[in-house]
Design an enzyme around this catalytic site. Structure first.
Site: not given
Ligand SMILES: *Cc1c(COP(=O)(O)O)cnc(C)c1O
Length: 428
Positions: A145, A273, A232
């Site tokens: 994700f 985040k 990520d």
């Molecule tokens: C939440 C998340 C995203 C996307 O972030 P948004 O601010 O919702 O665009 C990308 N990668 C990971 C691992 C995430 O948890």
């Protein structure tokens, strides 16, 4: 005229009528948050065990971050990057020192930062690695994700996220997660590979935690073939897994230290985040000069990226993580949480497995992935004053704010235990 909300029912109806139905929320309408607590419109108090998908690691409405926001909001909020501003430079220095990289490219949402990392990696591939035009390939993991833009869903394995959103962006190859030989095979089969994009722990997929040496070995395989490792850490970073970053491995110093032998240095680090403690969308892409220098004026940008309001908020949010030792707290509390849940797994037929690191944990519910059991348990938890959300069918993610105390954590474990032990499956 702005409508005031007097009941949860009313708020749900309004969203239903006037908002796109792109989410399926638990039926609770929140109106206030403080630390680890949330309150609904009727005044009922809850423990938050989602933390807005780990965006509020510092707890709701942290007073220090709020103060920074309020002060900056009355001073200067946005200049665009057409001009310099007096907060961006200090922010860039603070962030690069904090995480140990030469440079940062500031963005807003998580997925924008992922897109940015992809663009940098491709450009680096053509200009530094000498990959033939239009051939740059990026390897990603099954069940990843990374967000919701067209390019990012192009390499998702979630059919619901993809169906009827094509045509998709080419240039991605998906391999199983936590599978080094699959990575090695893919790298060998695709010499135009520029990057391996990976979540150190797959949050959305159900807190899939890879083998201890997976990242270290993956990094080695990439390095041997001049392939960039893109981490990520939007969900796993900033204290969540019991260290500053999940790539720090089991290092429990409060900050960043490259000395630690478990540290796997990503070539590009992606953050979002909790970078803003939940106050404002702030994301960032960090890399060293040899990579970041491929980006020149006019080639990438964002109107809000690097704005003084977000920059001030992010600096303060990171100060809070360090000053309040949130990584160490997550590490200590995570151990207790998993111990308590393992005891529960021995007592309840509904809990088949507990996994995670720090305060990013999941409880796997013992029922078919298409059953509503995890959802029904979350509704029951809500009735008992604790908010969590199912992910991937039968898995419940438990990720409270990192400012939780041990005593509060035990109260939460009591709620989870009592709820699950008393849970009766609805008859169809
Ligand atoms: C939440 C998340 C995203 C996307 O972030 P948004 O601010 O919702 O665009 C990308 N990668 C990971 C691992 C995430 O948890």
């Amino acid at each position: 005229m702005m409508q005031e909300i007097h009941s949860s029912e009313e708020a749900i109806q309004l969203e239903d009528r006037h908002g796109a139905h792109n989410y399926h929320p638990l039926p609770v309408v929140l109106s206030r948050g403080e630390g680890v607590y949330l309150w609904d419109v009727e005044g009922k108090k809850y423990f938050d065990f989602l933390s807005a998908y780990s965006a509020v690691n510092q707890g709701h409405c942290h007073p220090r971050i709020k103060e920074a926001l309020v002060a900056q909001a009355g001073t200067l909020t946005l200049t665009s990057r057409a001009f310099y501003n007096d907060v961006l430079g200090p922010y860039e220095k603070y962030l690069t020192d904090y995480f140990g990289f030469d440079k940062v490219l500031p963005m807003n949402t998580g997925v924008e930062a992922v897109e940015t990392a992809i663009k940098i990696a491709r450009k680096w591939g053509y200009e530094k690695k000498g990959v033939p035009e239009q051939r740059a390939t990026i390897i990603v993991a099954e069940d990843n994700f990374h967000g919701r833009t067209t390019t990012v869903i192009s390499f998702s394995s979630d059919e619901n996220a993809r169906t009827n959103f094509g045509p998709f962006t080419p240039g991605f190859i998906r391999i199983p997660y936590n599978d080094l030989s699959a990575l090695e095979e893919a790298l060998n089969a695709h010499p135009a590979t520029v990057a391996f994009l990976i979540e150190p722990i797959q949050g959305e997929a159900g807190v899939n935690t890879p083998d201890e040496d997976y990242l270290m070995q993956a990094k080695k395989l990439c390095q041997e073939r001049q392939v960039l490792l893109l981490a990520d850490e939007i969900q796993t970073g900033i204290g969540r897994t019991g260290s500053l970053l999940a790539v720090c491995g089991n290092c429990n110093c409060e900050g960043h230290c490259e000395q630690q032998e478990t540290y796997v240095e990503p070539d590009i680090l992606i953050l979002g985040k909790a970078l803003s403690g939940g106050f404002f969308p702030v994301s960032a892409v960090l890399a060293n000069d040899a990579i970041m220098e491929v980006i020149h004026p006019g080639q990438h940008g964002s109107t809000f990226g690097g704005n003084p309001l977000g920059a001030k908020i992010a600096m303060t949010a990171l100060e809070v993580v360090r000053d309040e030792k949130l990584s160490q707290n997550a590490r200590a509390l995570g151990k207790v949480f998993r111990e308590r849940m393992e005891l529960l797994a021995n007592k309840s037929p509904w809990v088949s497995l507990v996994r995670g690191r720090g305060l990013l944990n999941a409880v796997v519910i013992n029922d078919s992935p298409d059953s509503s059991t995890a959802w029904d348990i979350c509704v029951a938890l809500k009735e008992n004053g604790l908010l969590a959300k199912p992910t991937h069918g039968n898995i419940i993610r438990f990720a409270p704010p990192l400012v939780m105390t041990l005593e509060e954590l035990h109260s939460c474990c009591d709620i989870i235990e009592n709820t699950i032990l008393g849970f009766q499956k609805k008859r169809a």
